[in-house]
Write an enzyme that holds these catalytic residues in place. Sequence first.
Site, PDB file in Angstrom:
ATOM      1  NE  ARG A 284      -4.297  -1.407  -0.001  1.00  0.00           N
ATOM      2  CZ  ARG A 284      -4.544  -2.105  -1.049  1.00  0.00           C
ATOM      3  NH1 ARG A 284      -3.463  -2.562  -1.700  1.00  0.00           N
ATOM      4  NH2 ARG A 284      -5.613  -2.794  -0.912  1.00  0.00           N
ATOM      5  CD  GLU A 313      -3.546   3.141  -5.282  1.00  0.00           C
ATOM      6  OE1 GLU A 313      -4.504   2.341  -5.741  1.00  0.00           O
ATOM      7  OE2 GLU A 313      -2.404   2.634  -4.830  1.00  0.00           O
ATOM      8  CG  HIS A 332      -3.564  -0.799  -7.229  1.00  0.00           C
ATOM      9  ND1 HIS A 332      -3.962  -0.245  -5.886  1.00  0.00           N
ATOM     10  CD2 HIS A 332      -3.561  -2.210  -6.851  1.00  0.00           C
ATOM     11  CE1 HIS A 332      -4.335  -1.131  -4.918  1.00  0.00           C
ATOM     12  NE2 HIS A 332      -3.894  -2.197  -5.324  1.00  0.00           N
TER      13      HIS A 332
HETATM   14  N1  NAD Z   1      -0.776  -4.264  -5.228  1.00  0.00           N
HETATM   15  C1  NAD Z   1      -1.879  -5.091  -5.330  1.00  0.00           C
HETATM   16  O1  NAD Z   1      -2.477  -5.285  -6.314  1.00  0.00           O
HETATM   17  C2  NAD Z   1      -2.105  -5.763  -4.174  1.00  0.00           C
HETATM   18  C3  NAD Z   1      -2.424  -7.361  -4.199  1.00  0.00           C
HETATM   19  C4  NAD Z   1      -2.634  -8.054  -3.116  1.00  0.00           C
HETATM   20  C5  NAD Z   1      -2.299  -7.540  -1.881  1.00  0.00           C
HETATM   21  N2  NAD Z   1      -1.852  -6.476  -1.668  1.00  0.00           N
HETATM   22  C6  NAD Z   1      -1.230  -5.759  -0.201  1.00  0.00           C
HETATM   23  O2  NAD Z   1      -0.322  -6.444   0.114  1.00  0.00           O
HETATM   24  C7  NAD Z   1      -0.174  -6.647   1.393  1.00  0.00           C
HETATM   25  C8  NAD Z   1       0.473  -8.111   1.858  1.00  0.00           C
HETATM   26  O3  NAD Z   1      -0.757  -8.633   1.552  1.00  0.00           O
HETATM   27  P1  NAD Z   1      -0.977 -10.339   2.200  1.00  0.00           P
HETATM   28  O4  NAD Z   1      -2.132 -10.855   1.564  1.00  0.00           O
HETATM   29  O5  NAD Z   1       0.426 -10.837   1.875  1.00  0.00           O
HETATM   30  O6  NAD Z   1      -1.219  -9.964   3.740  1.00  0.00           O
HETATM   31  P2  NAD Z   1      -0.841 -11.109   4.926  1.00  0.00           P
HETATM   32  O7  NAD Z   1      -1.672 -10.545   5.927  1.00  0.00           O
HETATM   33  O8  NAD Z   1      -0.991 -12.375   4.634  1.00  0.00           O
HETATM   34  O9  NAD Z   1       0.468 -10.609   4.980  1.00  0.00           O
HETATM   35  C9  NAD Z   1       1.139  -9.285   5.684  1.00  0.00           C
HETATM   36  C10 NAD Z   1       2.222  -9.866   6.725  1.00  0.00           C
HETATM   37  O10 NAD Z   1       2.818  -8.424   7.205  1.00  0.00           O
HETATM   38  C11 NAD Z   1       3.116  -8.824   8.655  1.00  0.00           C
HETATM   39  N3  NAD Z   1       3.320  -7.478   9.393  1.00  0.00           N
HETATM   40  C12 NAD Z   1       2.326  -7.037  10.093  1.00  0.00           C
HETATM   41  N4  NAD Z   1       2.844  -5.762  10.529  1.00  0.00           N
HETATM   42  C13 NAD Z   1       4.330  -5.908  10.220  1.00  0.00           C
HETATM   43  C14 NAD Z   1       5.211  -4.836  10.406  1.00  0.00           C
HETATM   44  N5  NAD Z   1       5.406  -3.794  11.309  1.00  0.00           N
HETATM   45  N6  NAD Z   1       6.605  -5.030   9.696  1.00  0.00           N
HETATM   46  C15 NAD Z   1       6.605  -6.119   9.049  1.00  0.00           C
HETATM   47  N7  NAD Z   1       5.357  -7.031   8.858  1.00  0.00           N
HETATM   48  C16 NAD Z   1       4.361  -6.912   9.438  1.00  0.00           C
HETATM   49  C17 NAD Z   1       2.053  -9.660   9.164  1.00  0.00           C
HETATM   50  O11 NAD Z   1       2.599 -10.449  10.267  1.00  0.00           O
HETATM   51  C18 NAD Z   1       1.676 -10.691   8.022  1.00  0.00           C
HETATM   52  O12 NAD Z   1       2.733 -11.914   8.004  1.00  0.00           O
HETATM   53  C19 NAD Z   1      -1.272  -5.873   1.908  1.00  0.00           C
HETATM   54  O13 NAD Z   1      -0.851  -4.407   2.235  1.00  0.00           O
HETATM   55  C20 NAD Z   1      -2.207  -5.925   0.702  1.00  0.00           C
HETATM   56  O14 NAD Z   1      -3.242  -5.100   0.849  1.00  0.00           O
HETATM   57  C21 NAD Z   1      -1.766  -5.491  -2.840  1.00  0.00           C
HETATM   58  O1  3PG Z   2      -6.366  -5.276  -2.117  1.00  0.00           O
HETATM   59  C1  3PG Z   2      -6.076  -5.884  -3.140  1.00  0.00           C
HETATM   60  O2  3PG Z   2      -6.669  -6.905  -3.607  1.00  0.00           O
HETATM   61  C2  3PG Z   2      -5.289  -5.532  -4.028  1.00  0.00           C
HETATM   62  O3  3PG Z   2      -4.543  -4.292  -3.959  1.00  0.00           O
HETATM   63  C3  3PG Z   2      -5.780  -5.462  -5.702  1.00  0.00           C
HETATM   64  O4  3PG Z   2      -6.777  -4.222  -5.580  1.00  0.00           O
HETATM   65  P1  3PG Z   2      -7.718  -4.145  -7.382  1.00  0.00           P
HETATM   66  O5  3PG Z   2      -8.615  -5.536  -7.003  1.00  0.00           O
HETATM   67  O6  3PG Z   2      -8.323  -3.075  -7.097  1.00  0.00           O
HETATM   68  O7  3PG Z   2      -6.642  -4.529  -8.263  1.00  0.00           O
END
Ligand code: NAD
Ligand code: 3PG
Length: 596
Positions: A284, A313, A332
Amino acid sequence: MAATFPVDRLAAPSLRLSHPSSLSRRLLLSPSRLSAAPLPRRFPSRIVAMAEPKPRVLVAEKLGAAGLALLKGVADVDCSYNLSPEELRAKILLCDALIVRSGTKVGRDVFESSGGKLRVVGRAGVGIDNVDLAAATEHGCLVVNAPTANTVAAAEHGIALLTAMARNIARSDASMKSGKWERNKYVGVSLVGKTLAILGFGKVGSEVARRAKGLGMHVTAHDPYAAADRARAMGVDLVTFDEAIASADFISLHMPLTPATSKIINDKAFAKMKKGVRIINVARGGVIDEEALVRALDSGVVAQAALDVFTKEPPSAENKLVMHENVTATPHLGASTVEAQEEVAIEIAEAVLGALKGELAATAVNAPMVPAEVLSELAPYVVLAEKLGRLAVQLVAGGSGVKSVKVTYSSARAPGDLDTRLLRAMIIKGLIEPISNAHVNLVNADFTAKQRGIRITEERVLLAGSPEDPIDSIQVRIANVESKFPTAVSGTGEVTVEGRVKDSIPLLTKVGSFQVDASMEGSLILCRQVDQPGMIGTVGSILGEQNVNVSYMSVGRIAPRKHAVMAIGVDEEPTKEALKNIGDIPAIEEFVFLKL
Ligand SMILES: NC(=O)c1ccc[n+]([C@@H]2O[C@H](COP(=O)([O-])OP(=O)(O)OC[C@H]3O[C@@H](n4cnc5c(N)ncnc54)[C@H](O)[C@@H]3O)[C@@H](O)[C@H]2O)c1
Ligand SMILES: O=C(O)[C@H](O)COP(=O)(O)O
């Protein structure tokens, strides 16, 4: 009568308990809202079933075809993309369900405009930053998401950004398209043998690690809540935040955006990094201080950054990061693969249709309506349960990994008269929410715990006496972990906390083997000390000097003049200096600061 649950985002809307006076044996979604209306007697049921109106689902952002087909089999589906806020508000009046991705803001105005018709919001993805959960709950609207279907896509995008950045793919492509052939300008850097630090070793982070190992990179990770053995099994070293960022050639961000991670990559962090480090963010935008990143890029501390996410965004046209020549930016796109979007679409369509039929959704993220009479009896125990979970997880040392949690309820009530699901859900909420971006509620608590490999076992101790109060005490034990406050480890080798409710106030009554008597509000300092006169005054004056207001102090000891545990409730967070001064008192053997 139903009441909104006072704790943020507890469970699904209109969740009613079939037995009004106890936490029920069966959980139902309100039949009046989530299933067909009762049949008028004068019609044969077959005719009425045919006449039942189909639910109407508004799909406001593009959804995979398989998910759409599922929806169309049951509902009237209106696919209207790029709606203005006014258009969304106008359409929502007619809709039972709304499906969005991250590009549609579902604010309070949307729930208000729906006039109570909207029953489910489906977020086709993980993050629900764009949905006002409090407003959804207040309007009795369930919010569901699809938390796992895009994990691999996000990890693949992280790797795509890493490699594209290292080899200047985007810039050299743009250069060629402008008619140039600049072979010397776009010399890249190699990945093999380089150190990649992964911050956040969860679902996406661990998939990135697996792929980076395949590229011959040395991978470290920082995640205060990940299990070191899981990381070790993948050949990943779990290290501290400072170690991770100081030793890395590449840093990839995969933590949730929480108050603790907001702008965690800031000027102070950049000062600790190797000059020439490269940064990837598919988590994020808010985890990076974007102004600080611009400074670090300009000074050369950060050689390059690859960013999929931004604080705002879409970012403005003149956003300095997007325009920076050493930044590779994507809009994104982490979850945007054909395959992930198909999976996400199916997952969200099933969740939305299930909720419309009145089924409990395993991926529900917001709060239920719970009958007021049930709540009034259980409310203080619910708060106690969450706080015990919150306290216990904060006592676990980083790298230990919480896997086995035992909960003991001591009660004079017969087992059939005490349904502990709400309490168990709140303990899980307390254990998981401080360390993740998960929203745990009555509906999804067990699912969330299981997904994270946490096994919760419950036992009952049947007490003699009056069953007037539902519970005498709740004990939470975390097995097979180390503690950052070893006093919290009881004789059985588990991090142990216990509490009870007195005069409707949740109290902490035991830490490890020590009895304490501390109100569970605000923040708490626990000290283990040599039991001697003057300790309360000494600690109190250190806090007083820092203008930290002490709300209570309690001392529990094994025997006079031996060891004691002092619990000090504070209204403000003490400074590092105050905490250091407390630690420096010779009679203090160990201490810990905890947020309740
Ligand atoms: N760009 C995209 O399209 C996209 C897609 C999917 C997920 N995401 C984002 O990616 C991130 C991770 O998603 P996920 O599904 O792996 O989540 P998840 O909950 O499986 O993993 C997150 C990890 O971060 C750890 N964490 C919490 N606080 C922390 C800290 N202070 N320092 C280090 N680690 C810490 C947690 O223990 C956990 O293991 C989220 O922010 C999610 O919104 C973005
Ligand atoms: O939170 C999520 O699942 C990702 O950031 C993806 O977002 P999107 O569905 O808008 O691509």
